[in-house]
Scaffold this active site. Structure first.
Site, PDB file in Angstrom:
ATOM      1  N   ASP A 107      16.523  25.535 -47.748  1.00 42.96           N
ATOM      2  CA  ASP A 107      15.412  25.790 -46.831  1.00 42.96           C
ATOM      3  C   ASP A 107      15.837  26.836 -45.800  1.00 42.96           C
ATOM      4  O   ASP A 107      16.608  27.745 -46.121  1.00 42.96           O
ATOM      5  CB  ASP A 107      14.980  24.483 -46.158  1.00 42.96           C
ATOM      6  N   HIS A 140      11.712  24.692 -39.867  1.00 40.72           N
ATOM      7  CA  HIS A 140      11.180  24.067 -41.078  1.00 40.72           C
ATOM      8  C   HIS A 140      12.246  23.192 -41.751  1.00 40.72           C
ATOM      9  O   HIS A 140      11.997  22.028 -42.088  1.00 40.72           O
ATOM     10  CB  HIS A 140      10.714  25.169 -42.031  1.00 40.72           C
ATOM     11  N   SER A 291       5.160  20.659 -47.898  1.00 34.74           N
ATOM     12  CA  SER A 291       6.611  20.667 -47.691  1.00 34.74           C
ATOM     13  C   SER A 291       7.113  19.307 -47.249  1.00 34.74           C
ATOM     14  O   SER A 291       8.172  18.838 -47.679  1.00 34.74           O
ATOM     15  CB  SER A 291       7.000  21.690 -46.614  1.00 34.74           C
TER      16      SER A 291
END
Length: 337
Positions: A107, A140, A291
């Site tokens: 990620d 994120h 996600s």
């Protein structure tokens, strides 16, 4: 990152991916080649179209693909999945014992946070795996790491930064990272990114890299596309593709991808987790997207993997016929945060 759009797919201009067996056939379009970790990036001569070259090589039975750009998936034009919102601090259930389970997280990286302060896996984290400091998707990876930690508190994370602060990463870099993981494969792999391909066919080198992780359960997001168009790598038959449902866990979240290629679903709306300690955020945020539904499924698999092999457990859950399913979204994993 420089990219161009091809029918809602995004590619790096002037580049294709191949393996060594395809280099000779691609030579008449080749300006330069860079090779690493089993992937050759062919930089094409000016005027050569990556999609046309790929199609010609595939017609010869060769492995080739444009260098697709894949994206982290909280982004959507409007709706709750557009950005994170500041949230109050929440507690973390601590595991009484560590397991041997390792969860791979590819990620934006993971930032420092009280939830994993002093943990062995964070102490081993290299500076290159730190979360991006700036960009529309900075934080994120840290958010996903928190969800995984809450669901499987005894597991260790193996963190690799493959997306930049805007949530973008090219297929070449991702495939190379996956190939390197074969040396120490995780039990579960969380891929909260993806994209369409120029021809809606599976990207062969990305497929090969995931297949090479023989004993790993790979979990990937179905995308925030509000579409049934296959989203890769989630649509691969050997990947657990995850869609998002709303907070009621009864209906598809309006932004979520869906279709017969989706295997599972979990809540994606307004989840709270760890985040960057910056600006209006004090280390916590609420965010929505496929996600994060993906992280809930990956975390559930990781927690079960402490008791039995991950592949056996997820196969039984998906194929038993005893668990609740939602049409075009697959088996529901109820949120247990």
């Amino acid at each position: 990152m420089e990219m161009q759009s091809v029918g809602e797919a995004y590619i790096r201009p002037g580049q294709i991916l191949t393996d060594r067996t395809s280099l000779a056939a691609a030579s008449r379009w080749t300006q330069a080649v860079s090779e690493a970790d089993g992937v050759c990036v062919v930089h094409l001569t000016p005027g050569a179209d990556p999609c046309e070259v790929t199609a010609e090589l595939r017609d010869q039975g060769l492995r080739a693909s444009p260098n697709h750009v894949l994206r982290g998936q909280p982004l959507f034009f409007g709706g709750p999945a557009s950005r994170p919102f500041p949230a109050e601090p929440i507690g973390l259930r601590r595991s009484r014992s560590r397991s041997d389970v390792v969860v791979g997280l590819l990620d934006t990286g993971v930032a420092k946070h009280p939830w994993w302060s002093g943990s062995d896996w964070y102490a081993r984290l290299s500076p290159e795996a730190a979360d991006a400091a700036e960009g529309s998707q900075a934080g994120h990876g840290t958010f996903i790491a928190g969800l995984l930690t809450r669901l499987a508190p005894g597991a260790a994370l193996s963190v690799h930064r493959v997306l930049d602060g805007d949530g973008l990463g090219d297929e070449a870099s991702i495939v190379r990272t996956l190939n390197r993981l074969r040396e120490h494969p995780p039990h579960v792999l969380n891929l909260s990114f993806g994209g369409h391909t120029f021809d809606d066919r599976p990207p062969p080198l990305l497929s090969d890299a995931i297949v090479g992780l023989t004993n790993t359960v790979t979990v990937a997001c179905a995308g925030n596309t509000a579409s049934d168009r296959p989203f890769w790598p989630a649509a691969l038959p050997f990947v657990v593709g995850v869609a998002a449902v709303d907070a009621t866990e009864r209906h598809r979240a309006p932004y979520s991808g869906y279709g017969t290629w989706v295997d599972a679903c979990a809540r994606g709306d307004w989840l709270t987790s760890s985040y960057l300690d910056t600006g209006e955020y004090g280390g916590y945020a609420a965010w929505s997207g496929t996600s994060f539904a993906t992280a809930l499924v990956a975390g559930a698999i990781a927690e079960a993997a402490a008791r039995e092999p991950a592949k056996e457990w997820i196969r039984r859950v998906l194929d038993s016929g005893k668990t609740r399913e939602i049409a075009d979204l697959g088996v529901l994993f109820p949120a247990s945060l």
